[in-house]
Design a protein around this motif. Sequence first.
Motif, PDB file in Angstrom:
ATOM      1  N   ALA A 146      33.340  33.650 -15.255  1.00 17.22           N
ATOM      2  CA  ALA A 146      33.487  34.155 -16.516  1.00 17.22           C
ATOM      3  C   ALA A 146      34.526  34.267 -17.136  1.00 17.22           C
ATOM      4  CB  ALA A 146      33.500  35.771 -15.577  1.00 17.22           C
ATOM      5  N   ALA A 147      35.492  33.403 -16.894  1.00 19.48           N
ATOM      6  CA  ALA A 147      36.532  33.312 -18.063  1.00 19.48           C
ATOM      7  C   ALA A 147      36.517  31.709 -18.526  1.00 19.48           C
ATOM      8  CB  ALA A 147      37.722  33.747 -17.909  1.00 19.48           C
ATOM      9  N   LEU A 148      36.013  30.997 -17.767  1.00 20.95           N
ATOM     10  CA  LEU A 148      36.168  30.142 -18.443  1.00 20.95           C
ATOM     11  C   LEU A 148      34.965  29.503 -19.118  1.00 20.95           C
ATOM     12  CD1 LEU A 148      36.628  26.652 -17.829  1.00 20.95           C
ATOM     13  CD2 LEU A 148      35.828  26.300 -15.995  1.00 20.95           C
ATOM     14  N   GLY A 174      30.566  40.941 -18.703  1.00 18.92           N
ATOM     15  CA  GLY A 174      31.579  40.141 -17.926  1.00 18.92           C
ATOM     16  C   GLY A 174      32.507  39.180 -18.603  1.00 18.92           C
ATOM     17  N   LEU A 175      30.863  38.273 -19.325  1.00 22.27           N
ATOM     18  CA  LEU A 175      31.452  36.644 -20.030  1.00 22.27           C
ATOM     19  C   LEU A 175      31.922  37.485 -21.267  1.00 22.27           C
ATOM     20  CD1 LEU A 175      30.308  35.419 -17.806  1.00 22.27           C
ATOM     21  CD2 LEU A 175      30.007  34.002 -19.332  1.00 22.27           C
ATOM     22  N   GLY A 176      31.821  38.497 -21.892  1.00 21.10           N
ATOM     23  CA  GLY A 176      32.219  39.052 -23.181  1.00 21.10           C
ATOM     24  C   GLY A 176      33.105  39.188 -23.427  1.00 21.10           C
ATOM     25  N   GLN A 177      34.116  39.883 -22.460  1.00 20.07           N
ATOM     26  CA  GLN A 177      34.646  40.771 -22.427  1.00 20.07           C
ATOM     27  C   GLN A 177      35.848  40.061 -22.394  1.00 20.07           C
ATOM     28  OE1 GLN A 177      34.619  43.820 -19.062  1.00 20.07           O
ATOM     29  NE2 GLN A 177      32.916  44.631 -19.915  1.00 20.07           N
ATOM     30  N   TYR A 178      35.893  38.504 -21.526  1.00 18.73           N
ATOM     31  CA  TYR A 178      36.683  37.302 -21.821  1.00 18.73           C
ATOM     32  C   TYR A 178      37.277  36.858 -22.920  1.00 18.73           C
ATOM     33  CZ  TYR A 178      37.881  37.627 -16.621  1.00 18.73           C
ATOM     34  OH  TYR A 178      38.661  38.036 -15.488  1.00 18.73           O
ATOM     35  N   GLY A 179      36.018  37.049 -23.765  1.00 19.11           N
ATOM     36  CA  GLY A 179      35.301  35.604 -24.528  1.00 19.11           C
ATOM     37  C   GLY A 179      36.397  36.558 -25.706  1.00 19.11           C
ATOM     38  N   LEU A 180      36.152  38.610 -26.178  1.00 17.97           N
ATOM     39  CA  LEU A 180      36.412  38.695 -26.660  1.00 17.97           C
ATOM     40  C   LEU A 180      38.181  39.110 -27.187  1.00 17.97           C
ATOM     41  CD1 LEU A 180      37.374  41.376 -28.629  1.00 17.97           C
ATOM     42  CD2 LEU A 180      36.616  43.078 -27.021  1.00 17.97           C
ATOM     43  N   GLN A 181      38.699  38.468 -26.038  1.00 22.22           N
ATOM     44  CA  GLN A 181      40.013  38.326 -25.502  1.00 22.22           C
ATOM     45  C   GLN A 181      40.371  36.984 -26.097  1.00 22.22           C
ATOM     46  OE1 GLN A 181      42.454  39.921 -21.396  1.00 22.22           O
ATOM     47  NE2 GLN A 181      39.815  40.705 -20.967  1.00 22.22           N
ATOM     48  N   PHE A 182      39.723  36.189 -25.850  1.00 23.33           N
ATOM     49  CA  PHE A 182      40.188  34.793 -26.022  1.00 23.33           C
ATOM     50  C   PHE A 182      39.915  34.483 -27.650  1.00 23.33           C
ATOM     51  CE2 PHE A 182      39.128  33.268 -21.484  1.00 23.33           C
ATOM     52  CZ  PHE A 182      39.951  32.904 -21.267  1.00 23.33           C
ATOM     53  N   LEU A 183      39.045  35.032 -28.584  1.00 29.85           N
ATOM     54  CA  LEU A 183      39.149  35.614 -29.556  1.00 29.85           C
ATOM     55  C   LEU A 183      39.974  35.657 -30.595  1.00 29.85           C
ATOM     56  CD1 LEU A 183      35.387  36.474 -30.146  1.00 29.85           C
ATOM     57  CD2 LEU A 183      36.003  33.855 -30.928  1.00 29.85           C
ATOM     58  N   LEU A 305      46.144  38.195 -20.609  1.00 27.06           N
ATOM     59  CA  LEU A 305      44.684  38.603 -19.448  1.00 27.06           C
ATOM     60  C   LEU A 305      43.747  39.404 -19.153  1.00 27.06           C
ATOM     61  CD1 LEU A 305      42.468  36.240 -21.021  1.00 27.06           C
ATOM     62  CD2 LEU A 305      42.253  35.628 -19.263  1.00 27.06           C
ATOM     63  N   VAL A 306      43.281  39.981 -19.323  1.00 27.39           N
ATOM     64  CA  VAL A 306      43.026  41.209 -18.748  1.00 27.39           C
ATOM     65  C   VAL A 306      41.457  41.150 -17.835  1.00 27.39           C
ATOM     66  CG1 VAL A 306      42.080  43.462 -18.399  1.00 27.39           C
ATOM     67  CG2 VAL A 306      44.072  43.072 -20.351  1.00 27.39           C
ATOM     68  N   SER A 307      41.517  41.432 -16.741  1.00 25.39           N
ATOM     69  CA  SER A 307      40.916  41.110 -15.875  1.00 25.39           C
ATOM     70  C   SER A 307      40.157  42.573 -14.958  1.00 25.39           C
ATOM     71  CB  SER A 307      40.957  40.251 -14.562  1.00 25.39           C
ATOM     72  OG  SER A 307      40.807  38.907 -14.821  1.00 25.39           O
ATOM     73  N   THR A 308      39.082  42.907 -16.334  1.00 24.17           N
ATOM     74  CA  THR A 308      38.189  44.169 -15.090  1.00 24.17           C
ATOM     75  C   THR A 308      37.788  44.153 -13.811  1.00 24.17           C
ATOM     76  OG1 THR A 308      37.844  44.677 -17.202  1.00 24.17           O
ATOM     77  CG2 THR A 308      36.647  46.681 -15.503  1.00 24.17           C
ATOM     78  N   ILE A 309      38.051  44.016 -12.997  1.00 25.49           N
ATOM     79  CA  ILE A 309      36.970  43.366 -12.207  1.00 25.49           C
ATOM     80  C   ILE A 309      36.756  45.255 -10.579  1.00 25.49           C
ATOM     81  CG2 ILE A 309      37.482  41.465 -11.396  1.00 25.49           C
ATOM     82  CD1 ILE A 309      39.298  42.219  -9.241  1.00 25.49           C
TER      83      ILE A 309
END
Length: 337
Positions: A146-148, A174-183, A305-309
């Motif tokens: 989901a983050a990788l 789930g993936l897009g939230q990590y993608g936003l943070q990486f951007l 890196l914020v993980s919403t789980i």
Amino acid sequence: MKAARLHEFGGDFVLEEVPTPEPGPGEVRVRVGGSGACHSDLHVRAGEIPVHLPALLGHENAGWVDAIGQGAEGFEIGEPAVVFGGWGCGHCRLCLGGQEQLCDTMRWGGIGPDGGYADYMLVPSTRHLLAAGDLDPALAAPLTDAALTPYSAVKKALPRLVPGTTAVLVGAGGLGQYGLQFLKLLSPATVVVVDSSADKRRLALELGADQVVDPADADAIEQIKAASHGEGAAVALDFVGADATMTLAASSLGPQGLFVLVGLAGGSFPFSFFSLPVQATLTSSSWGSRNELEEVLAMARTGRLVSTIERFPLSEINDVFARLAAGQVQGRAVLIP
């Protein structure tokens, strides 16, 4: 051991007792501390990604080394570990170049070999393990996909995202939230997030989005173009992959823009000289490499890196997948044996 296995396509997972695997030469057994429920497993369950049945899925995994086969080196029993799931043959050009996840999908842990929806899983080599350190296994497990996956997709886009440019991200699940943070962490670009869910748009703003757009708005494209001062996006990343989202993402691009398709919804977009802005590029991105996972874990350890789980016992796997299919999981559901 306890395992949740799929016996028929379209059916429920069956919680049952199966033999605990014993590691052979070079192999490692991991006691699962958390296994992420990935949307792609919905496609597997539906038979859209053919696997041999009964199947033990679960390709986002973290836990503790529990047993070590002869010749396996680099980890000690009891050591916390994160499992890189993109297992390859280890011998081809892709594998030797560090891109094992591109070798053969049916070798991936949780797709071909048994995965982590169980008490234990076998890992064929210590090269597929990374030290977890003090990361919570339930938080570390989703980092493996989901983050990788979005991290690898965003890295493809970074050369285009210079100051003054705009990135469009479609799908803040789930993936897009990590993608936003990486951007936001890795680029100076203005980031516009497009999602049909008001809750996910709100969360995107909390995670740093500069602007959010409802794709149902009649002027959605105009809103995106306005955020890029009329030029169009330098990069559009589609984490859904349906016909409608691909069309919207492509329509948001400016000249020489890059469209990165990540989502597995099975949509398509006509690629022709006139269907995209001049000299635009269209590519896909699949998972990420082991080295990229090491980079993701390093970022997670910084706390930025914020993980919403949401945590669930493995016994609730069918309820979890019903929620996942209905779009009712805000971030990532993690199954705990």
